[in-house]
Structure formats: structure tokens, C-alpha cells
Design a protein around this motif. Structure first.
Motif: not given
Length: 116
Positions: A95-116
Motif C-alpha cells: 500500500x503506497x501513498x505517493x504525494x497523496x495518491x493511494x496505490x494498492x498494488x505493485x504498479x510502477x507506472x501509477x507510482x511514476x504518474x503520481x510523482x509528476x
């Protein structure tokens, strides 16, 4: 005899440490994989995970490879982290909180998108 056994034990330990830190090792040899400075500077990434979770290890490796700073909390060992995880909705790991975007699985693309 003892010297040979000691060498084998040290070799096994070295391999285990290298595998556990593969993202950092890989970044040394392939710096083009590192996220741009502006992405790393603005990153606020919190990983809620467990020690035994394979996907959690993959996310750590991915973040290490990209040079993205993050805080990792083991929700089985840290009661405060468990409360924060549950307050955010929990629902599985990683469970990853990336700048307020919550990602509930292994999803590198979603992590990079949330960082932009």
C-alpha cells in the motif's frame, strides 16, 4: 577445513545482502534508470508493507532503482503504522501513498504518474 567453510558462509551472506539490496546495486551500474531530480525532490512516498511480502520487496527495489526517497513501515511490527494504514483505507499490501495518491498494488507506472 574451517577456512573453506567460513569462505562459503561469507559468500552466501554476500549473495543474500546483494539480493536484498539489488535496486541500489543496479542503480550504481545503470544511472540512466534514476528518476529525474525534480521528481525525486518532490517525492513524498510512504510504503506500508510487511517483511514477507514479495510485491513489497519489488516496490522497494523499484523505488531504490529510480532513486526515489521513501519511508517504509512494517504494519505487522509498528502499531502506529498499522493505525495510519487502516485510517487510509488499508485493504492489502503493498500500500503506497505517493504525494497523496493511494496505490494498492505493485504498479510502477501509477507510482511514476503520481510523482509528476
Amino acid at each position: 577445513m574451517l577456512g573453506g567453510v567460513l569462505k562459503k558462509v561469507l559468500l552466501v551472506l554476500l549473495v543474500v545482502v546483494a539480493i536484498q539490496n539489488w535496486g541500489k546495486v543496479e542503480r550504481l551500474f545503470n544511472p540512466s534508470q534514476v528518476a529525474p531530480e525534480h521528481v525525486r525532490a518532490s517525492a513524498r512516498v510512504v510504503l506500508y508493507a510487511t517483511e514477507w511480502c514479495g510485491y513489497c520487496k519489488q516496490i522497494r527495489r523499484f523505488l531504490d532503482q529510480k532513486g526515489i526517497p521513501y519511508q517504509a513501515f512494517d504494519i505487522e511490527k509498528d502499531a502506529q503504522a498499522r493505525k495510519a494504514y487502516e485510517a487510509l483505507g488499508g485493504g492489502g499490501i503493498p500500500f503506497v501513498d505517493v504525494n497523496g495518491t493511494l496505490i494498492r498494488d505493485y504498479n510502477p507506472e501509477a507510482i511514476m504518474a503520481a510523482l509528476k
